[in-house]
Design a protein around this motif. Structure first.
Motif, mmCIF file in Angstrom:
data_model
loop_
_atom_site.group_PDB
_atom_site.id
_atom_site.type_symbol
_atom_site.label_atom_id
_atom_site.label_comp_id
_atom_site.label_asym_id
_atom_site.label_seq_id
_atom_site.Cartn_x
_atom_site.Cartn_y
_atom_site.Cartn_z
ATOM 1 N N UNK A 29 1.021 -1.297 -0.560
ATOM 2 C CA UNK A 29 0.112 0.110 0.093
ATOM 3 C C UNK A 29 0.450 1.732 -0.282
ATOM 4 N N UNK A 30 1.857 1.654 1.100
ATOM 5 C CA UNK A 30 2.740 2.445 0.887
ATOM 6 C C UNK A 30 3.024 2.261 -0.742
ATOM 7 N N UNK A 31 4.018 1.437 -0.710
ATOM 8 C CA UNK A 31 4.875 1.488 -1.943
ATOM 9 C C UNK A 31 3.975 2.515 -3.750
ATOM 10 N N UNK A 32 2.379 2.334 -3.729
ATOM 11 C CA UNK A 32 1.706 2.323 -4.091
ATOM 12 C C UNK A 32 1.575 3.535 -4.524
ATOM 13 N N UNK A 33 1.275 4.143 -2.608
ATOM 14 C CA UNK A 33 0.819 6.027 -2.865
ATOM 15 C C UNK A 33 2.412 6.219 -3.138
ATOM 16 N N UNK A 34 3.327 5.949 -2.846
ATOM 17 C CA UNK A 34 4.426 6.604 -3.497
ATOM 18 C C UNK A 34 4.696 6.944 -4.409
ATOM 19 N N UNK A 35 3.750 5.539 -5.469
ATOM 20 C CA UNK A 35 4.527 5.773 -6.619
ATOM 21 C C UNK A 35 5.593 5.147 -7.466
ATOM 22 N N UNK A 36 5.841 4.351 -6.709
ATOM 23 C CA UNK A 36 6.755 3.305 -6.721
ATOM 24 C C UNK A 36 6.760 2.007 -7.709
ATOM 25 N N UNK A 37 7.227 1.936 -8.817
ATOM 26 C CA UNK A 37 7.490 0.571 -9.594
ATOM 27 C C UNK A 37 7.534 -0.257 -8.894
ATOM 28 N N UNK A 38 7.320 -1.753 -8.953
ATOM 29 C CA UNK A 38 8.159 -2.798 -8.841
ATOM 30 C C UNK A 38 9.047 -2.900 -9.454
ATOM 31 N N UNK A 39 9.497 -2.345 -10.173
ATOM 32 C CA UNK A 39 10.757 -2.215 -10.973
ATOM 33 C C UNK A 39 11.640 -1.642 -10.135
ATOM 34 N N UNK A 40 11.321 -0.370 -9.034
ATOM 35 C CA UNK A 40 12.052 0.937 -8.412
ATOM 36 C C UNK A 40 12.566 0.016 -7.610
ATOM 37 N N UNK A 41 11.345 -0.705 -6.533
ATOM 38 C CA UNK A 41 11.536 -1.121 -5.650
ATOM 39 C C UNK A 41 12.712 -2.203 -5.902
ATOM 40 N N UNK A 42 13.258 -2.988 -6.553
ATOM 41 C CA UNK A 42 13.626 -4.038 -7.243
ATOM 42 C C UNK A 42 15.457 -3.546 -7.120
ATOM 43 N N UNK A 43 15.000 -2.198 -7.984
ATOM 44 C CA UNK A 43 17.095 -2.077 -8.402
ATOM 45 C C UNK A 43 17.391 -1.242 -6.976
#
Length: 84
Positions: A29-43
């Motif tokens: 939920x926090x990731x999505x609210x921040x607008x972070x993609x799964x690709x961004x999180x992975x990197x």
């Protein structure tokens, strides 16, 4: 032939899954609210997008990856282990 799992182990397993799911859902939920993609999180974490996708889809239970994911999102996770 598989033996039946004792009720206490099922309860421990269920409790662990509930806690794991709660932490993971909060992080997603926090990731999505921040607008972070799964690709961004992975990197950002230093892993592959597939690992993040597998984590979010609960294909694999990886506590270390979940904790790194939570740390990057400033989610404080406290793990408590008790033996009776």
């Amino acid at each position: 032939m598989l033996q039946e799992v004792p009720k206490t182990l099922q309860t421990n397993y269920e409790r662990f899954n509930q806690s794991y799911d709660s932490i993971l859902n909060h992080c997603i939920e926090i990731r999505k609210q921040a607008g972070f993609s799964q690709e961004f999180m992975a990197e950002w974490i230093g892993t592959t997008r597939k690992s993040v996708v597998d984590l979010e889809n609960r294909r694999h239970v990886k506590i270390g990856l979940l904790l790194m994911y939570a740390d990057k999102l400033s989610v404080d996770v406290k793990l408590t282990f008790e033996l009776n």
